[in-house]
Design an enzyme around this catalytic site. Structure first.
Site, mmCIF file in Angstrom:
data_model
loop_
_atom_site.group_PDB
_atom_site.id
_atom_site.type_symbol
_atom_site.label_atom_id
_atom_site.label_comp_id
_atom_site.label_asym_id
_atom_site.label_seq_id
_atom_site.Cartn_x
_atom_site.Cartn_y
_atom_site.Cartn_z
ATOM 1 N N ASN A 14 108.587 42.503 58.957
ATOM 2 C CA ASN A 14 108.870 42.146 57.557
ATOM 3 C C ASN A 14 108.310 43.206 56.620
ATOM 4 O O ASN A 14 108.961 43.595 55.651
ATOM 5 C CB ASN A 14 108.298 40.767 57.222
ATOM 6 N N MET A 91 98.055 35.762 59.951
ATOM 7 C CA MET A 91 97.768 34.598 60.773
ATOM 8 C C MET A 91 96.449 33.897 60.423
ATOM 9 O O MET A 91 95.854 33.244 61.280
ATOM 10 C CB MET A 91 97.772 35.001 62.263
ATOM 11 N N ARG A 92 96.008 34.044 59.174
ATOM 12 C CA ARG A 92 94.806 33.342 58.722
ATOM 13 C C ARG A 92 95.191 32.476 57.529
ATOM 14 O O ARG A 92 96.131 32.801 56.799
ATOM 15 C CB ARG A 92 93.693 34.308 58.280
ATOM 16 N N ASN A 108 104.628 33.505 50.844
ATOM 17 C CA ASN A 108 104.626 33.613 52.309
ATOM 18 C C ASN A 108 106.058 33.496 52.809
ATOM 19 O O ASN A 108 106.908 32.896 52.143
ATOM 20 C CB ASN A 108 103.774 32.479 52.891
ATOM 21 N N HIS A 110 108.164 32.051 56.189
ATOM 22 C CA HIS A 110 107.974 31.191 57.360
ATOM 23 C C HIS A 110 109.297 31.071 58.119
ATOM 24 O O HIS A 110 110.349 30.885 57.488
ATOM 25 C CB HIS A 110 107.482 29.806 56.905
HETATM 26 C C1 GRF Z 1 107.655 36.194 61.005
HETATM 27 O O1 GRF Z 1 108.453 35.396 61.834
HETATM 28 C C2 GRF Z 1 107.203 35.413 59.792
HETATM 29 O O2 GRF Z 1 108.147 34.477 59.373
HETATM 30 C C3 GRF Z 1 105.980 34.724 60.298
HETATM 31 O O3 GRF Z 1 105.351 35.644 61.141
HETATM 32 C C4 GRF Z 1 106.321 36.556 61.648
HETATM 33 C C5 GRF Z 1 105.877 37.924 61.280
HETATM 34 O O4 GRF Z 1 106.630 38.907 61.905
HETATM 35 N N1 GRF Z 1 105.161 34.269 59.188
HETATM 36 P P1 GRF Z 1 106.419 40.427 61.497
HETATM 37 O O5 GRF Z 1 104.941 40.757 61.702
HETATM 38 O O6 GRF Z 1 106.845 40.589 60.078
HETATM 39 O O7 GRF Z 1 107.288 41.207 62.449
#
Ligand code: GRF
Length: 202
Positions: A14, A91-92, A108, A110
């Site tokens: 992303n 992831m926090r 965020n 998701h």
């Molecule tokens: C994505 O699926 C996002 O929706 C979730 O974590 C993942 C992150 O992927 N929150 P990346 O690190 O952007 O490849």
């Protein structure tokens, strides 16, 4: 210009999509200005460095209390004059100090159509539930888990033979389109918010 701070923990696809949009001029007036990872080994950091964006590692492990980690993040974002905080695979849990320092300015992405399947492994949850349509959601962050006001969503069909990897990949492709679009709209002041309801004006 709206300076965006991106919080990451992992692969950073992303982040990559956002940086590419910025390089094409498609993110203006949003400007990716800082990438913070809580993990020193996150591949996302390398993506940021390659794009010439400033990076910072704020490792959560030495902090005994969650609030202290939260304060360190808030400080770093303030020091870099960040206006908007975008979680991209972070992831926090973001705590109250950061949220109150950036009111309505933390978003965020998701990998499900919220409010279905919040939390970890959203794609697996959708498959196990038997959902026929899933997708991704960009939302404001509040003090819950994936529970803040929804800004935008994209739908993805679940195919009969999808496994977690196949569904995740198709959702991820939509994430990469959706997130830059929302960041740009936020920076342009086109995201309207009325209580729980938020939407993008054309
Ligand atoms: C994505 O699926 C996002 O929706 C979730 O974590 C993942 C992150 O992927 N929150 P990346 O690190 O952007 O490849």
């Amino acid at each position: 210009m709206m300076r965006v701070g991106l919080l990451v923990s992992g692969s950073g696809t992303n982040l990559q999509a956002i940086l590419e949009a910025a390089a094409q001029g498609d993110l203006n007036p949003a400007l990716p200005a800082l990438v913070i990872s809580n993990r020193p080994d996150a591949p996302a950091l390398e993506r940021a460095r390659r794009a010439g964006i400033e990076t910072l590692v704020v490792d959560h492990r030495p902090f005994l209390r969650r609030a202290d980690f939260d304060r360190a993040l808030t400080r770093a974002l303030r020091q870099h004059q960040i206006d908007l905080v975008a979680l991209a695979g972070f992831m926090r849990i973001v705590g109250p100090e950061l949220l109150s320092a950036f009111p309505d300015r933390v978003v965020n992405i998701h990998p499900s159509l919220l409010p279905s399947f919040p939390g970890l492994h959203a794609q697996r949850q959708a498959l196990l539930y038997g959902a026929k349509i899933s997708g991704c959601t960009v939302h404001f962050v509040d003090d819950g888990i994936d529970s803040g006001p929804i800004i935008a969503q994209a739908a993805v069909e679940v195919q009969p033979h999808d496994d977690e990897a196949a569904l995740s990949a198709r959702i991820l492709a939509q994430e990469h389109l959706l997130y830059p679009r929302v960041l740009r709209a936020l920076a342009e002041g086109r995201v309207h918010r009325d209580g729980r309801r938020a939407w993008i004006r054309p």
